[in-house]
Design an enzyme around this catalytic site. Structure first.
Site, PDB file in Angstrom:
ATOM      1  N   GLY A  46       0.835  -1.193   0.000  1.00  5.16           N
ATOM      2  CA  GLY A  46       0.000   0.000   0.000  1.00  5.16           C
ATOM      3  C   GLY A  46       0.870   1.243   0.000  1.00  5.16           C
ATOM      4  O   GLY A  46       2.014   1.201   0.453  1.00  5.16           O
ATOM      5  N   GLN A  51       3.325   9.928   0.710  1.00  4.13           N
ATOM      6  CA  GLN A  51       4.607   9.213   0.787  1.00  4.13           C
ATOM      7  C   GLN A  51       5.489   9.493  -0.428  1.00  4.13           C
ATOM      8  O   GLN A  51       6.688   9.217  -0.397  1.00  4.13           O
ATOM      9  CB  GLN A  51       4.379   7.706   0.945  1.00  4.13           C
ATOM     10  CG  GLN A  51       3.756   7.337   2.297  1.00  4.13           C
ATOM     11  CD  GLN A  51       3.568   5.837   2.418  1.00  4.13           C
ATOM     12  OE1 GLN A  51       2.553   5.306   1.987  1.00  4.13           O
ATOM     13  NE2 GLN A  51       4.538   5.155   2.990  1.00  4.13           N
ATOM     14  N   CYS A  92       6.140  -0.188   6.970  1.00  2.00           N
ATOM     15  CA  CYS A  92       5.765   0.969   6.147  1.00  2.00           C
ATOM     16  C   CYS A  92       6.938   1.331   5.239  1.00  2.00           C
ATOM     17  O   CYS A  92       8.086   1.327   5.688  1.00  2.00           O
ATOM     18  CB  CYS A  92       5.434   2.139   7.069  1.00  2.00           C
ATOM     19  SG  CYS A  92       4.996   3.643   6.195  1.00  2.00           S
ATOM     20  N   LEU A  93       6.646   1.653   3.994  1.00  2.18           N
ATOM     21  CA  LEU A  93       7.718   2.013   3.063  1.00  2.18           C
ATOM     22  C   LEU A  93       8.442   3.290   3.497  1.00  2.18           C
ATOM     23  O   LEU A  93       9.577   3.522   3.102  1.00  2.18           O
ATOM     24  CB  LEU A  93       7.160   2.177   1.639  1.00  2.18           C
ATOM     25  CG  LEU A  93       6.627   0.881   0.992  1.00  2.18           C
ATOM     26  CD1 LEU A  93       6.014   1.191  -0.369  1.00  2.18           C
ATOM     27  CD2 LEU A  93       7.724  -0.162   0.859  1.00  2.18           C
ATOM     28  N   HIS A 134      -4.054   1.774   8.000  1.00  2.00           N
ATOM     29  CA  HIS A 134      -2.664   2.251   8.019  1.00  2.00           C
ATOM     30  C   HIS A 134      -2.489   3.385   6.989  1.00  2.00           C
ATOM     31  O   HIS A 134      -1.919   4.433   7.295  1.00  2.00           O
ATOM     32  CB  HIS A 134      -1.730   1.074   7.699  1.00  2.00           C
ATOM     33  CG  HIS A 134      -0.290   1.441   7.525  1.00  2.00           C
ATOM     34  ND1 HIS A 134       0.692   0.999   8.370  1.00  2.00           N
ATOM     35  CD2 HIS A 134       0.333   2.208   6.579  1.00  2.00           C
ATOM     36  CE1 HIS A 134       1.863   1.495   7.958  1.00  2.00           C
ATOM     37  NE2 HIS A 134       1.673   2.221   6.875  1.00  2.00           N
ATOM     38  N   GLU A 135      -3.021   3.178   5.777  1.00  2.00           N
ATOM     39  CA  GLU A 135      -2.871   4.193   4.723  1.00  2.00           C
ATOM     40  C   GLU A 135      -3.701   5.436   5.027  1.00  2.00           C
ATOM     41  O   GLU A 135      -3.272   6.559   4.761  1.00  2.00           O
ATOM     42  CB  GLU A 135      -3.267   3.618   3.362  1.00  2.00           C
ATOM     43  CG  GLU A 135      -2.460   2.402   2.908  1.00  2.00           C
ATOM     44  CD  GLU A 135      -0.956   2.615   2.923  1.00  2.00           C
ATOM     45  OE1 GLU A 135      -0.505   3.751   2.784  1.00  2.00           O
ATOM     46  OE2 GLU A 135      -0.241   1.619   3.103  1.00  2.00           O
ATOM     47  N   HIS A 138      -1.865   7.867   7.061  1.00  2.00           N
ATOM     48  CA  HIS A 138      -0.927   8.717   6.322  1.00  2.00           C
ATOM     49  C   HIS A 138      -1.621  10.002   5.857  1.00  2.00           C
ATOM     50  O   HIS A 138      -1.010  11.066   5.832  1.00  2.00           O
ATOM     51  CB  HIS A 138      -0.381   7.985   5.089  1.00  2.00           C
ATOM     52  CG  HIS A 138       0.739   7.035   5.389  1.00  2.00           C
ATOM     53  ND1 HIS A 138       1.945   7.434   5.932  1.00  2.00           N
ATOM     54  CD2 HIS A 138       0.851   5.695   5.220  1.00  2.00           C
ATOM     55  CE1 HIS A 138       2.741   6.385   6.071  1.00  2.00           C
ATOM     56  NE2 HIS A 138       2.099   5.308   5.653  1.00  2.00           N
TER      57      HIS A 138
HETATM   58 NI    NI Z   1       2.860   3.346   5.560  1.00  2.00          NI
END
Ligand code: NI
Length: 175
Positions: A46, A51, A92-93, A134-135, A138
């Protein structure tokens, strides 16, 4: 399509609250295409627009094993459908190589606009529920390590800073 640079903590842009999208047009679809390519290249499931430095309420996701089922969520809104919380080991990226347990409602209702700007509604459970929540965080400027103790959070940020430095600091060079 192009692979974009993924911001990592403690980049202040990750704290921004993203803005609603007015229209789902070709420019937005180009952003979403880039986000999917970026997510695949980074082996993520995701990615939120912030991000890659764009403060718009856009999320892409692919939970399929084959990595051929990209999903697009514009202006998503979630409503928890249960008070039951389930812990999940999240990553997380934007916080590479850090994983820790976060508890979230295990079932949520999700309303959003799709790739074509059509209104949709879905029920999300299990990994889908974890990932969309989670997204969504962000979009509010929240990263999963914000749920951890201060000690763990500081440690995570230091670890990421070290890793980014080793990789050649593309984030700092770009600014
Ligand atoms: Ni993340």
């Amino acid at each position: 399509m192009a692979i974009r640079e993924i911001l990592t903590v403690p980049d202040p842009r990750l704290k921004l609250v993203s803005k609603p999208v007015d229209t789902v047009d070709d420019d937005l679809r180009a952003l979403m295409d880039d986000m999917v390519e970026t997510m695949y290249a980074a082996d993520g499931i995701g990615l939120a627009a912030i991000q890659v430095g764009v403060d718009k309420r856009v999320i892409v996701m692919d939970l399929s094993d084959e990595r051929n089922d990209p999903r697009f969520y514009v202006n998503p809104v979630i409503t928890p459908l249960t008070e039951d919380l389930k812990p999940y080991q999240e990553g997380c990226l934007s916080v590479p190589d850090v994983f820790d347990s976060v508890e979230r409602p295990k079932k949520v209702k999700l309303e959003y606009l799709d790739y074509d700007g059509e209104k949709r509604e879905e029920i999300a459970e299990d990994l889908f529920a974890v990932c969309i929540q989670h997204e969504m965080d962000h979009l509010e400027g929240v990263v999963f390590i914000d749920y951890l103790s201060r000690l763990k959070r500081d440690r995570a940020v230091k670890k990421v800073q070290k890793l980014v430095k080793q990789r050649g600091a593309p984030t700092e060079a770009a600014e």
